[in-house]
Design an enzyme around this catalytic site. Structure first.
Site, PDB file in Angstrom:
ATOM      1  N   CYS A  15       0.802  -1.223   0.000  1.00 48.36           N
ATOM      2  CA  CYS A  15       0.000   0.000   0.000  1.00 48.36           C
ATOM      3  C   CYS A  15       0.836   1.276   0.000  1.00 48.36           C
ATOM      4  O   CYS A  15       1.991   1.289   0.404  1.00 48.36           O
ATOM      5  CB  CYS A  15      -0.890   0.018   1.243  1.00 48.36           C
ATOM      6  SG  CYS A  15      -1.965  -1.420   1.345  1.00 48.36           S
ATOM      7  N   ASP A  16       0.174   2.345  -0.417  1.00 40.06           N
ATOM      8  CA  ASP A  16       0.770   3.670  -0.329  1.00 40.06           C
ATOM      9  C   ASP A  16       0.533   4.206   1.089  1.00 40.06           C
ATOM     10  O   ASP A  16      -0.073   3.518   1.924  1.00 40.06           O
ATOM     11  CB  ASP A  16       0.193   4.583  -1.410  1.00 40.06           C
ATOM     12  CG  ASP A  16      -1.308   4.825  -1.280  1.00 40.06           C
ATOM     13  OD1 ASP A  16      -1.865   4.616  -0.181  1.00 40.06           O
ATOM     14  OD2 ASP A  16      -1.930   5.240  -2.265  1.00 40.06           O
ATOM     15  N   PRO A  17       1.002   5.406   1.417  1.00 41.37           N
ATOM     16  CA  PRO A  17       0.833   5.941   2.777  1.00 41.37           C
ATOM     17  C   PRO A  17      -0.621   6.085   3.236  1.00 41.37           C
ATOM     18  O   PRO A  17      -0.892   6.160   4.426  1.00 41.37           O
ATOM     19  CB  PRO A  17       1.526   7.304   2.714  1.00 41.37           C
ATOM     20  CG  PRO A  17       2.551   7.145   1.643  1.00 41.37           C
ATOM     21  CD  PRO A  17       1.889   6.256   0.616  1.00 41.37           C
TER      22      PRO A  17
END
Length: 139
Positions: A15-17
């Site tokens: 995942c991204d942030p």
């Protein structure tokens, strides 16, 4: 028609942030689902490697409808879209637990190659495997 269901657990590094799965991760998941599909069809990647047979991907089409997030359990449904003696096209649907429709769909196109990395006629050279492909595709 063979339709496999491969469970995928969204990992934090996928995942991204914001906790949303990065689009590139789906391609890895399709590979996992493809390996599962061929194994359940009766011609695993181990079998392919032993014979020097490969199905390199030459095209990929993906449509994203909604996001997957961490932590989430997904299922990828895989089936044959089309096939011929020297190629195979697989389709994928990624489902989130409890969803009413897939969060994305994809199609991958593969050419069968032999030990020399040239086009390989599965119907002629491995008729038993070609029969498994045909059986997995037929309704």
């Amino acid at each position: 028609m063979l339709i496999t269901e491969t469970p995928i657990e969204v990992r934090y590094p996928d995942c991204d942030p914001m906790g949303i799965v990065h689009h590139a991760v789906y391609v890895v998941w399709y590979e996992i689902a493809r390996m599962d599909f061929f194994k359940k069809m009766g011609f695993s990647y181990t079998d392919m490697n032993a014979l020097g047979i490969n199905p390199p991907m030459v095209d990929l089409h993906v449509q994203y409808f909604s996001t997957a997030k961490y932590p989430q359990d997904l299922t990828i449904k895989t089936s044959i879209k089309s096939y011929a003696k020297n190629k195979i096209e697989l389709q994928y649907e990624t489902w989130a637990e409890g969803s009413e429709k897939p969060i994305n769909t994809a199609v991958t196109f593969h050419i069968w190659t032999g030990p020399d990395m040239r086009a390989y006629n599965m119907e002629e050279k491995l008729p038993d495997v070609y029969a498994k492909i045909k059986a997995a595709a037929d309704i």
